[in-house]
Design an enzyme around this catalytic site. Structure first.
Site, short mmCIF file in Angstrom:
data_model
loop_
_atom_site.label_atom_id
_atom_site.label_comp_id
_atom_site.label_asym_id
_atom_site.label_seq_id
_atom_site.Cartn_x
_atom_site.Cartn_y
_atom_site.Cartn_z
N ASP A 1 0.82 -1.22 0.00
CA ASP A 1 0.00 0.00 0.00
C ASP A 1 0.85 1.27 0.00
O ASP A 1 0.51 2.25 -0.68
CB ASP A 1 -1.03 0.00 1.13
CG ASP A 1 -0.40 -0.05 2.50
OD1 ASP A 1 0.76 -0.52 2.60
OD2 ASP A 1 -1.04 0.38 3.47
N GLY A 2 2.00 1.25 0.69
CA GLY A 2 2.88 2.43 0.72
C GLY A 2 3.37 2.76 -0.68
O GLY A 2 3.31 3.91 -1.14
N THR A 3 3.83 1.74 -1.39
CA THR A 3 4.34 1.92 -2.76
C THR A 3 3.22 2.39 -3.68
O THR A 3 3.43 3.26 -4.54
CB THR A 3 4.93 0.57 -3.26
OG1 THR A 3 5.95 0.18 -2.35
CG2 THR A 3 5.51 0.68 -4.65
N THR B 1 2.57 -8.27 -0.99
CA THR B 1 2.76 -8.22 0.46
C THR B 1 2.49 -9.60 1.03
O THR B 1 1.52 -10.25 0.63
CB THR B 1 1.85 -7.19 1.20
OG1 THR B 1 1.74 -7.60 2.58
CG2 THR B 1 0.46 -7.11 0.65
N ILE B 2 3.34 -10.03 1.94
CA ILE B 2 3.09 -11.33 2.57
C ILE B 2 1.85 -11.24 3.45
O ILE B 2 1.20 -12.23 3.71
CB ILE B 2 4.28 -11.86 3.41
CG1 ILE B 2 4.58 -10.95 4.60
CG2 ILE B 2 5.50 -12.08 2.56
CD1 ILE B 2 5.40 -11.65 5.67
N ASP B 3 1.51 -10.03 3.91
CA ASP B 3 0.38 -9.88 4.83
C ASP B 3 -0.97 -10.07 4.14
O ASP B 3 -1.99 -10.26 4.81
CB ASP B 3 0.40 -8.49 5.47
CG ASP B 3 1.53 -8.32 6.47
OD1 ASP B 3 2.30 -9.28 6.64
OD2 ASP B 3 1.64 -7.24 7.08
N ARG C 1 4.09 -29.47 26.33
CA ARG C 1 4.21 -28.02 26.56
C ARG C 1 3.17 -27.24 25.75
O ARG C 1 2.59 -27.76 24.80
CB ARG C 1 5.59 -27.55 26.07
CG ARG C 1 6.71 -27.90 27.00
CD ARG C 1 8.04 -27.58 26.34
NE ARG C 1 9.12 -27.73 27.32
CZ ARG C 1 10.39 -27.89 27.00
NH1 ARG C 1 10.76 -27.93 25.74
NH2 ARG C 1 11.29 -28.01 27.94
N ARG D 1 0.82 -7.24 10.51
CA ARG D 1 0.79 -5.96 11.24
C ARG D 1 -0.63 -5.57 11.63
O ARG D 1 -0.92 -5.32 12.79
CB ARG D 1 1.44 -4.92 10.32
CG ARG D 1 1.33 -3.51 10.75
CD ARG D 1 2.24 -2.64 9.90
NE ARG D 1 3.60 -2.71 10.38
CZ ARG D 1 4.07 -1.98 11.40
NH1 ARG D 1 3.32 -1.10 12.00
NH2 ARG D 1 5.31 -2.11 11.79
N GLN E 1 9.62 -15.60 7.19
CA GLN E 1 8.40 -15.61 6.37
C GLN E 1 8.55 -14.81 5.08
O GLN E 1 7.78 -14.96 4.15
CB GLN E 1 7.22 -15.02 7.16
CG GLN E 1 6.83 -15.89 8.33
CD GLN E 1 6.12 -15.09 9.40
OE1 GLN E 1 4.91 -15.09 9.48
NE2 GLN E 1 6.87 -14.42 10.26
O1 F6P Z 1 4.28 -5.59 5.70
C1 F6P Z 1 4.91 -6.80 5.74
C2 F6P Z 1 5.64 -7.01 7.03
O2 F6P Z 1 6.17 -8.28 6.89
C3 F6P Z 1 4.82 -6.87 8.31
O3 F6P Z 1 4.05 -7.99 8.61
C4 F6P Z 1 5.89 -6.59 9.32
O4 F6P Z 1 5.38 -5.90 10.44
C5 F6P Z 1 6.83 -5.73 8.55
O5 F6P Z 1 6.73 -6.12 7.21
C6 F6P Z 1 8.25 -5.82 9.02
O6 F6P Z 1 9.06 -5.00 8.23
P1 F6P Z 1 10.62 -4.73 8.43
O7 F6P Z 1 11.27 -5.27 7.22
O8 F6P Z 1 10.74 -3.24 8.50
O9 F6P Z 1 11.07 -5.41 9.67
#
Ligand code: F6P
Length: 385
Positions: free
Chosen positions: A138-140, A160-162, A197, A206, A309
Site C-alpha cells: 500500500d505504501g508503494t 505483500t506477505i500480509d 508443553r 501488522r 516468512q
Molecule cells: O508488511 C509486511 C511485514 O512483513 C509486516 O508484517 C511486518 O510488520 C513488517 O513487514 C516488518 O518490516 P521490516 O522489514 O521493517 O522489519
C-alpha cells in the site's frame, strides 16, 4: 512445423502489437518490504516487454530511492532475468524507509520531512522513462498514485506477505509466507507433544491476521489470535486447560504480531515515531506465553518466525501469480491503462485503479467464512465472552 514435402518451415516473428504512442522504454522498481515472488514479477515484465514489444527496460535500484539524485539504475536484458522465477528477494533491492512523500532531508543541520516526488518526476523525464512499473504494497501504491497525479505514466503490481491490500483477492508472497508458517507449526507440534508443553508461534501480520489464520488452520493450531479479534486471556487459558483435562497434554498457539488483548494495545519492539516511522511490532508471543504459563501453570515456550516468512524461494502458486502479474503489467502499458494496478479476481488476472487499492486495507472478517471454519474445528480465537 513441416510442410507437405517434409521441409521444416521457419516461424516468422510475430509483429509486435502496437502500443500506446511513444512507449519505447519502461522502468521497474520494487518498493516496501521484500517478499517471495518479486523476482518472478521482474522476469515477467522484462521478458514480455522485450519479447512482445521490443521495449527497453530499466531496473531502478532500491525502490523510489533509485529515482532520487543519488539513485541508481541499470538496463535489464532478457538474460539478466534467467531463472529468476525461483529466487527469493529482489535483484533490484528495495527500501521500506524514506517515503518520497515525506522524505528526510537535512537542512541547516536539521532533518525536515519534504515531498520529493517533484525530483522523482524530473528524473523519470531525464531518463526517458515512458512508463514506470511499481511493485509493492500500500505504501508503494500511494507513492505510485501521487506520481500518476503528477503526470507520470505508472502501472502497479501488488505484493505483500500480509495479504492486506484491497482490490486483489490475493497478493503474491502470501502463499509462501503461509507455507513457511505452516511448516513451523508442524515442527512445533512434535516437540510440544513430546514435552507436553504449550508452544506459542508469533507470525507476521501488522494489521491483519491472514497469515496466522491460514497457517493456524493448515498447521492444526489450538488457539489463533489475530488483530481483527481482540483477545480474552481467560478464554484462551480455559481452552488450554480443558484440552489437558481431556487428554491433550500440549497446545499450539499462533499469534499475529499485531494482535492485542481486549482493551489493550499492540506490543512494539520499537515504538512508532512522530517522524512517520511506523514502529516495529514484536513481543506479543512472549507476552501471551508468559500469561498462559502464569494462569495454567503449564510449561510454555515461544518461537518468533520473523523474517523467515519473507525469505526463500516462492511457492509454485506465488511463482505463477507473480509471473502472470508481471506479464499483465506489460499488457496494461500496451493498452495505455496507466494509473491501474494488476490484480487477481477469482482465477482471472484483472486490473483496478490504483486508488481502489489504497483507500483501506483488506482485513479478516471476524464473522467470515474462514474464521467460522476455524471455530467449527474447535480452534479458540480468543473472542470476548
Ligand atoms: O508488511 C509486511 C511485514 O512483513 C509486516 O508484517 C511486518 O510488520 C513488517 O513487514 C516488518 O518490516 P521490516 O522489514 O521493517 O522489519
Amino acid at each position: 512445423m513441416a510442410d507437405a514435402k517434409g521441409k521444416v518451415k521457419r516461424r516468422t516473428k510475430k509483429p509486435a502489437p502496437a502500443g500506446p504512442d511513444k512507449v519505447k522504454r519502461i522502468a521497474i522498481l520494487t518498493g516496501g518490504g521484500d517478499c517471495p515472488g518479486l523476482n518472478a514479477v521482474i522476469r515477467g515484465v522484462v521478458r514480455a516487454a522485450i519479447l512482445e514489444h521490443g521495449w527497453e527496460v530499466l531496473g531502478i535500484q532500491d525502490g523510489f530511492d533509485g529515482l532520487l539524485a543519488a539513485g541508481a539504475h541499470r538496463r535489464l536484458y532478457s538474460h539478466d532475468v534467467r531463472g529468476l522465477q525461483a529466487r527469493g528477494g529482489t535483484i533490484l533491492g528495495t527500501s521500506n524507509r524514506g517515503n518520497p512523500l515525506s522524505y528526510p532531508v537535512k537542512a541547516s543541520g536539521k532533518t525536515v520531512f519534504t515531498d520529493v516526488t517533484g525530483e522523482i518526476v524530473r528524473n523519470i523525464g531525464k531518463l526517458g522513462i515512458d512508463c514506470l512499473v511499481a511493485v509493492g504494497g500500500d505504501g508503494t501504491m500511494k507513492i505510485a498514485q501521487a506520481l500518476f497525479e503528477k503526470g507520470v505514466r505508472v502501472v502497479g503490481v501488488p505484493k505483500t506477505i500480509d495479504n492486506d491490500l484491497e482490490a486483489t483477492d490475493v497478493t503474491f508472497g502470501f502463499n509462501s509466507a503461509v507455507n513457511t508458517a505452516t511448516d513451523a507449526l508442524d515442527k512445533l507440534h512434535t516437540t510440544a507433544e513430546s514435552h507436553h508443553r504449550v508452544l506459542v508461534l508469533e507470525v507476521m501480520g501488522r494489521d491483519c491476521g491472514w497469515i496466522a489464520l491460514e497457517a493456524g488452520i493448515a498447521g492444526g493450531a489450538d488457539v489463533i489470535l489475530i488483530p481483527e479479534i481482540p483477545f480474552d486471556l481467560a478464554g484462551i487459558c480455559d481452552h488450554i486447560e480443558k484440552r489437558k483435562r481431556t487428554g491433550s497434554r500440549f497446545s499450539i498457539v499462533v499469534v499475529a504480531e499485531g494482535a492485542s488483548p481486549a482493551g489493550g494495545e499492540k506490543i512494539y519492539e520499537r515504538e512508532p515515531g512522530a517522524d512517520g516511522n511506523p514502529g516495529r511490532l514484536g513481543g506479543v508471543g512472549r507476552w501471551v506465553a508468559d500469561k498462559i504459563s502464569l494462569c495454567t501453570n503449564l510449561e510454555t515456550r515461544v518461537a518468533v518466525l520473523g523474517h523467515l516468512q519473507r525469505g526463500g524461494a516462492p511457492t509454485t502458486f506465488d511463482r505463477i501469480l507473480a509471473t502472470r502479474f508481471g506479464v499483465e503489467a506489460v499488457n496494461l502499458i500496451a493498452a495505455g491503462e496507466f494509473g491501474s494496478m494488476v490484480c487477481l479476481r477469482g482465477r482471472k488476472i484483472d486490473s483496478a485503479p490504483i486508488t481502489a487499492a489504497i483507500h483501506g486495507i483488506k482485513r479478516v472478517d471476524p464473522r467470515g467464512q474462514l474464521v467460522r471454519t476455524a471455530e467449527a474445528l474447535g480452534i479458540e480465537l480468543g473472542r470476548m465472552p
